[in-house]
Design a protein around this motif. Structure first.
Motif, short mmCIF file in Angstrom:
data_model
loop_
_atom_site.label_atom_id
_atom_site.label_comp_id
_atom_site.label_asym_id
_atom_site.label_seq_id
_atom_site.Cartn_x
_atom_site.Cartn_y
_atom_site.Cartn_z
N LYS A 42 0.81 -1.45 -0.01
CA LYS A 42 -0.16 -0.31 -0.19
C LYS A 42 1.06 1.24 0.02
O LYS A 42 1.88 1.18 0.57
N GLY A 43 0.75 1.97 -0.52
CA GLY A 43 1.06 3.55 -0.64
C GLY A 43 1.82 3.93 0.75
O GLY A 43 2.83 4.37 0.45
N ASP A 44 0.63 3.37 1.95
CA ASP A 44 1.64 3.70 3.22
C ASP A 44 2.01 2.71 4.22
O ASP A 44 3.58 3.94 4.78
N ASP A 45 2.38 1.34 3.31
CA ASP A 45 3.90 1.34 4.25
C ASP A 45 5.34 1.61 3.26
O ASP A 45 6.00 1.70 3.80
N VAL A 46 5.45 1.99 1.51
CA VAL A 46 6.25 2.66 2.11
C VAL A 46 7.07 4.34 2.09
O VAL A 46 7.85 4.09 2.43
N LYS A 47 5.08 4.81 2.05
CA LYS A 47 5.16 6.53 2.89
C LYS A 47 6.09 6.19 4.41
O LYS A 47 6.36 7.00 5.10
N ASN A 48 5.82 4.96 4.99
CA ASN A 48 6.02 5.14 6.53
C ASN A 48 7.65 3.99 6.58
O ASN A 48 8.46 4.20 7.45
N ALA A 49 7.77 3.77 5.39
CA ALA A 49 9.53 2.76 4.93
C ALA A 49 9.84 3.74 5.63
O ALA A 49 9.92 4.96 5.20
N VAL B 89 15.35 1.31 2.70
CA VAL B 89 15.11 0.59 1.74
C VAL B 89 14.89 -0.60 2.76
O VAL B 89 14.46 -1.51 3.13
N GLU B 90 15.55 -0.96 3.32
CA GLU B 90 15.30 -2.33 4.57
C GLU B 90 14.62 -1.90 4.96
O GLU B 90 13.63 -3.55 5.46
N ASP B 91 14.07 -1.15 5.89
CA ASP B 91 12.68 -1.03 6.54
C ASP B 91 11.30 -1.25 5.45
O ASP B 91 10.18 -2.52 5.71
N LEU B 92 11.33 -1.16 3.66
CA LEU B 92 10.74 -1.52 2.73
C LEU B 92 10.54 -3.32 2.39
O LEU B 92 9.71 -3.63 3.01
#
Length: 77
Positions: free
Chosen positions: A56-63, A66-69
């Motif tokens: 989701k967009g929030d997954d990318v926004k909140n990471a 790069v490792e977080d993602l």
């Protein structure tokens, strides 16, 4: 399953002007000059294609890094 290093390489491929050597697992990708919402969509599409995971967009926004993602992707497997 892809390793973190493979994920970083796939992530780096989404950028046209940023040298792939500038992107690592610890890169705070939102701070890259080339980062945009369009690249964010490309990353979401890449994850869908390579991992068959719908980010989701929030997954990318909140990471932050790069490792977080990558960790978000792995958690959805």
């Amino acid at each position: 399953m892809k390793t973190l290093e493979e994920f970083v390489a796939l992530f780096a491929e989404q950028f046209d002007e940023t040298d792939a050597n500038q992107i690592s697992a610890t890169t705070a990708f939102h701070e890259l000059d080339e980062w945009s919402s369009l690249i964010g969509l490309s990353v979401i599409a890449m994850v869908d294609e390579e991992f068959d995971i719908a980010l989701k967009g929030d997954d990318v926004k909140n990471a932050v890094t790069v490792e977080d993602l990558y960790n978000k992707v792995i958690a959805k497997l």
